[in-house]
Design an enzyme around this catalytic site. Sequence first.
Site, PDB file in Angstrom:
ATOM      1  N   SER A 664       0.918  -1.194  -0.010  1.00  0.00           N
ATOM      2  CA  SER A 664       0.121   0.030  -0.025  1.00  0.00           C
ATOM      3  C   SER A 664       0.783   1.158  -0.110  1.00  0.00           C
ATOM      4  CB  SER A 664      -1.024   0.010   1.310  1.00  0.00           C
ATOM      5  OG  SER A 664      -2.154   0.915   0.967  1.00  0.00           O
ATOM      6  N   ASP A 742      -8.452  -5.659  -5.990  1.00  0.00           N
ATOM      7  CA  ASP A 742      -8.342  -4.437  -5.008  1.00  0.00           C
ATOM      8  C   ASP A 742      -9.095  -3.254  -5.453  1.00  0.00           C
ATOM      9  OD1 ASP A 742      -7.046  -2.780  -3.335  1.00  0.00           O
ATOM     10  OD2 ASP A 742      -5.049  -3.122  -3.918  1.00  0.00           O
ATOM     11  N   HIS A 774      -7.308  -5.781  -1.423  1.00  0.00           N
ATOM     12  CA  HIS A 774      -6.200  -5.088  -1.164  1.00  0.00           C
ATOM     13  C   HIS A 774      -5.453  -5.889  -0.053  1.00  0.00           C
ATOM     14  CE1 HIS A 774      -3.978  -1.389  -0.727  1.00  0.00           C
ATOM     15  NE2 HIS A 774      -3.956  -1.350   0.684  1.00  0.00           N
TER      16      HIS A 774
END
Length: 797
Positions: A664, A742, A774
């Site tokens: 991320s 995601d 994600h």
Amino acid sequence: MASQRPWAEMRQTLHQLRRSLSALSSRTPQDFSFRRLPDGQLRVYFLSARTGSENQLCYVDVAPDAASENAKLPWQQVFDPTFQCVRYGSRSSRAEQLQLERKRVVGCGITEYSLHRASGKFIFTAGNSVYHVTDDSSRGTVAFPYEIPSSRGQPRLNPTICPSNPDLMAYVEDGDIWVASTRTDVDVRLTFSHQEDEALSAGFPSYVMQEEFSRFVGFWWAPTSSDGVYRILYEEVDETHVEVLYLNTAQEGGEPEAIRYPRAGSTNASSALKLLEFRLDPAQGVTAVTRRHLHTPLASMFPWMEYLVRVGWLDEQFVHCQLLDRSQCRLDLVLVPVALFVSDEPVPGPPPSAAVQLLLSSQTDVWINVHDTFHVIPTSDPDQICFLWMDDSSGYTHLYLVTAQISRQPGPRATGQPPMTSKVPLTSGQWNVDNKHVWVSEKHGVVFFQGSRDTPVERHLYVTSFVQPGRVQQLTQPGFYHNALLNEDCTALVTVLSNLATPPSCQVWHVHAGGAGGDVQLVPAGLIMEPCSFEPPRWLPQLHKCRSAGGGESLYCMVYPPAGYVPGRRYPTVVNVYGGPQVQVVANTFKGYRNLRNHILAAEGYCVVCIDSRGSHNRGTKFEGHIKNRMGTVEIQDQVDALHQLSDLLGIIDLSRVAVQGWSYGGYLSLMALAQRPDVFKLAVPGAPVVSWGLYDTGYTERYMDLPCRNPCGYEAGSVLSYANQFPSEPNRLLIFHGLMDENVHFFHTQQLISALIRAGKPYQLQVYPNERHSLRALESSEHYELTLLNFLNNYL
């Protein structure tokens, strides 16, 4: 280069390490609640995967006079252990999966529950079903859960018990609010927002509200019903003008998954605050349903408002709201009279004359960190309100006691400055109060809170007086990181504690408050869980402190030495980076299953380094605000400076063989590290990386980077795409991971990156996970990621 190992051999080693770390962490109790039994015993409820892999709802009983530091409290399950249901443990629906992603909830079985303390009644979800059960074990009765029936087959989200009647529960189904009676097994639809318009929903917050402001509910039961009317305050969300993005799906013949996602600079969802009222007839059926709306919407009264971030009931006369502007630099706390809600059915008569009252207004030139602290302290003056508040106005998050004048009489809408008469600091100094929970004993005039007064790498429970403010007493043991929770009347405490060398344990304490200004005493009542005995690996992490450029700020670091470490020898090193706001990686907590990847790398002979650079959480607004309007351009220097200092200090890091990896925001910084400092970082392994802030959501991006139209240079400088030509031209230096589904950092980010790298003629490798969002939730996906990462490092570092 690390020694080459066959894939199958690495896989076997990984299985063994995963099993040992999982056994240490899965039993740790979580999600505590308390209930005082008729005989005076305290019952402490919690979730734990005590046996197997699924969470169960368990409890321990604590006698009022129990006093033992080492006595183990026997666990019991709340309901009959033979309980099974057809869909128990089945795959959650899409709506439930997305909510678990937003809440960062892991594990299976029972992941959440709602308790009505007075009756001992629980509501919980399992699989796709909702169950209720009443804990009657104190009467010798074995509880058995009952499924709340539904013939519609739709997921029921956020089931919540009515505080004034435990036979009622409300939930959101397919974008509308329903109420069900567990006595009659009948449910009734109360709103028709989504049915009438697909872009409208009732009682469920938008994506941005959940993901970026941590508000996961959109309806609130009134705490009392003195007139026989049940009331539910709710938010109606309008996403008409929010962009629809489509996620790829790996299902053969499957349609792309649509999601409403406002990218930076685009239109957000809008909110309207509304009210439901109903009664029960003699047969316990729902009747006399009235839907109400504000005579003048909040958006009209406060045209600068962008986000309705917090909502709740003050009493039967008022509700309170926190309103935030789009730049997230202004927050107002207001009281909204219930009398301002008028029926959707037109009623003749004059408009309501009650006043919306401004209690407090906060403004900053950095950003406002939204919190949950608003606790009213009773006073004898009906025209005065006294409440606990929290803000960062001093540069650090601290507690305040605020007193303001209010009017309970009809009148025009309040305007101008808030009628605040005093704001008294209860805590102060260069340290943060944790903004998640406070507990108040009005009887003794004290407030309990968690914070990091002595060191930012530990968290402790403290107490201070709001009658005689100024003195702060630490209650928990130094040298550990504590997650504490108190019961409603602040007479009992549960804390889960650990440090880098000690696995988690869980203890119950009796709390004896000494009154305003007096010391609070903790008396140990027993252990819910003692530390697991384990053979510590030779790579347990160690804490270190470095300095930012010029020696300005302390940077806390954590280093995992490699297995078989020999003093004087230098090892290939992996910098595991996050580096973004709202997250603190380096802390004196036991690094268990959630840090599995660091343990794997250390076990395989790599030195692992974690650095909380400027911009990370829990160090005050100046430290975190270092990245304001310039994300991606300042973090790498702190990482490099700390890495070199650690190399000089420890003599363990081989600076010619350094990789950087993260997920991320950590994936974003991994890319920036390779592009900006390819001389330092030999390899980069980003996962689910942001590549352009113009593609990320409004709530997060605009908080730190402002609107794109007001900070175009910052957006360009902070875009990985701007550095495509700076990536290395040598192969085998970049490996990208991304889940195809995601919904947070969309795969579109990686597509844009790949296109830019191809145009620039730069090599890369890509690993896609077709069924993952994600987070990599499937065990086989996580294992494949870890093995692929190891293989890449072994081959090229």
